[in-house]
Design an enzyme around this catalytic site. Structure first.
Site, short mmCIF file in Angstrom:
data_model
loop_
_atom_site.label_atom_id
_atom_site.label_comp_id
_atom_site.label_asym_id
_atom_site.label_seq_id
_atom_site.Cartn_x
_atom_site.Cartn_y
_atom_site.Cartn_z
N LEU A 1 0.39 -43.06 -51.88
CA LEU A 1 1.63 -43.67 -52.33
C LEU A 1 2.79 -42.73 -52.00
O LEU A 1 2.91 -42.27 -50.88
CB LEU A 1 1.52 -44.07 -53.79
CG LEU A 1 0.35 -45.08 -54.00
CD1 LEU A 1 -0.01 -45.23 -55.46
CD2 LEU A 1 0.67 -46.43 -53.39
N SER A 2 3.62 -42.35 -52.95
CA SER A 2 4.83 -41.60 -52.59
C SER A 2 4.59 -40.14 -52.26
O SER A 2 5.55 -39.43 -51.91
CB SER A 2 5.89 -41.73 -53.69
OG SER A 2 6.41 -43.04 -53.71
N LEU A 3 3.35 -39.65 -52.31
CA LEU A 3 3.08 -38.35 -51.71
C LEU A 3 3.28 -38.42 -50.20
O LEU A 3 3.35 -37.38 -49.53
CB LEU A 3 1.65 -37.90 -52.01
CG LEU A 3 1.23 -37.76 -53.47
CD1 LEU A 3 -0.15 -37.10 -53.55
CD2 LEU A 3 2.24 -36.98 -54.28
N SER A 4 3.39 -39.64 -49.66
CA SER A 4 3.70 -39.81 -48.24
C SER A 4 5.10 -39.32 -47.90
O SER A 4 5.36 -38.87 -46.78
CB SER A 4 3.59 -41.29 -47.85
OG SER A 4 2.34 -41.85 -48.22
N LYS A 5 6.02 -39.42 -48.85
CA LYS A 5 7.43 -39.11 -48.58
C LYS A 5 7.64 -37.68 -48.10
O LYS A 5 8.32 -37.45 -47.10
CB LYS A 5 8.28 -39.40 -49.81
CG LYS A 5 8.43 -40.89 -50.16
CD LYS A 5 9.30 -41.05 -51.40
CE LYS A 5 9.61 -42.52 -51.68
NZ LYS A 5 8.46 -43.26 -52.20
#
Length: 427
Positions: A106-110
């Site tokens: 999820l937002s660890l992709s950012k």
């Protein structure tokens, strides 16, 4: 990103020595791009911890005390890995986790996309002070007109975008509908990630208050692809994943148009997420196998992120995020907060994904989870407290030892951190 796809997809094997097994015929799932691992993985050797990490007692946000194992169980942990000085001191998996299974980040992709941008900037392919419309003219009629690459890196555009997952008309929910429609409802009108970004409008000047907006990471990813001429899956493979020594392939989810979902589309193993966290702890370098270090992410990028200035701090202090991380800041797609053992870099994703990086305790803590709800402030703060406490116990430090901060402290604005009061989530 809203939604959680489950425990993930089985990846190729990794031997005990950390060397990847052959991945014959490995293909990404439909709508995914393959992110390729290193030819030789960075070894993560198990080391003997000076404490029983699972049994270590932690003060919880509700005033009670529990061992780390109870906090992990209570917060629906699928995988947890703790490194100190690059060695594995603790590793555990829940019912829906496995060392060789990919888990939605999820937002660890950012921050991974942010590091791609850092490398392109260092190479002169991307200018953070240029307008995003110089790279993506399609955004000229949107609220991103007049915004710079720096504005999206630090989530300080004036674009209206709500991350309120319980609100069915919030922009984050509408973004997911556009992505879903592009996959399953061909011909049902405009659909997909990039067509949705073009519809967003501004309700404030660019360069003001920090506001957490997933759309900023998607615009950043679009800009990186245009600046380099390469799609995001290949950028992450060649610039981050393989160079850092990933032991498994990752996958990057795409919409029905084949566009990578930059803000939250990656899935990877917990150990590879820990390798990324170690890369951040070490200032962007990895061992080269010959006794020296090799740069992956530019050192100046990491120094810039850690060294908060008055402008970055004030933008955060005036935002709702100040309640979550008092004294914190957001820079280069990373969260930062003052902790009991010094400033901590944090990467966060909904449903309980976290990377916790402490320079003072030399620890990297990774937690991949399956919370029942996208946002849960108590779960978040209990996890933060557990990781702070683990780092302190491993280094046998007292919280008072951190009174003298590392370089990067500013004056003129409060940086007092510590335990957060009850608050609403902003991610």
């Amino acid at each position: 990103m809203a939604g959680l796809a489950g425990a993930g997809i089985t990846g190729p094997g990794e031997t005990a020595a950390g060397v990847p097994a052959p991945a014959a015929g490995r293909q990404p799932s439909p709508h995914n791009q393959l992110v390729r691992r290193a030819a030789v993985a960075r070894e993560l050797d198990a080391v003997l911890a000076p404490i029983d990490v699972a049994a270590h007692e932690v003060d919880r946000v509700d005033g009670t005390s529990s061992p780390v194992s109870s906090i992990l169980a209570d917060t629906f942990t699928d995988a947890c890995v703790v490194l100190q000085d690059g060695g594995v001191v603790f590793e555990t998996y829940g019912e829906h986790g496995h060392p060789e299974h990919q888990h939605p980040l999820l937002s660890l992709s950012k921050p991974i996309v942010g590091c791609v941008a850092a490398i392109l900037i260092e190479r002169g392919q991307l200018d953070p002070e240029q307008l995003v419309t110089d790279y993506v003219p399609e955004l000229q009629a949107s609220g991103y007109r007049g915004a710079t690459v720096r504005h999206v890196l630090d989530m300080r555009t004036g674009v209206r975008f709500s991350e309120e997952y319980t609100n069915p008309v919030a922009e984050i929910r509408e973004l997911d509908r556009w992505i879903g429609r592009s996959r399953w409802s061909a011909g049902a009108g405009p659909a997909g990630l990039y067509p949705y970004l073009v519809t967003l409008q501004a309700d404030a000047p660019h360069g003001g208050q920090f506001r957490y907006r997933s759309a900023e990471a998607d615009v950043l990813g679009w800009v990186c692809e245009r600046a380099s001429g390469i799609e995001m899956g290949d950028l992450v493979s060649s610039l981050i994943w393989a160079p850092m020594g990933a032991g498994h392939d990752a996958e990057l989810s795409c919409d029905g148009n084949g566009t990578a979902i930059h803000d939250g589309g990656l899935s990877a193993t917990a150990r590879d997420v820990a390798r990324f966290g170690q890369l951040l702890l070490d200032g962007g370098v990895v061992p080269d196998g010959a006794g020296r270090n090799r740069e992956v992410v530019p050192l100046r990028w990491m120094r810039q992120a850690w060294a908060v200035d008055a402008d970055v701090r004030s933008a955060f202090a005036s935002s709702p995020a100040e309640q979550m991380f008092p004294g914190g800041w957001y820079r280069n797609q990373f969260w930062f907060r003052p902790g009991p053992f010094g400033d901590v870099l944090v990467c966060l994703g909904i449903y309980g994904q976290m990377i916790h990086v402490s320079r003072r305790t030399r620890t990297v803590c990774v937690k991949l989870s399956g919370w029942p709800d996208a946002q849960n402030p108590a779960f978040l703060q209990d996890t933060i407290r557990a990781f702070d406490a683990i780092g302190g116990a491993l280094t046998q430090r007292d919280p008072g030892d951190a009174r003298q901060r590392m370089p990067g402290v500013i004056t003129g604005l409060s940086r007092k951190g510590g335990a957060s009061p009850p608050h609403d989530s902003v991610i």
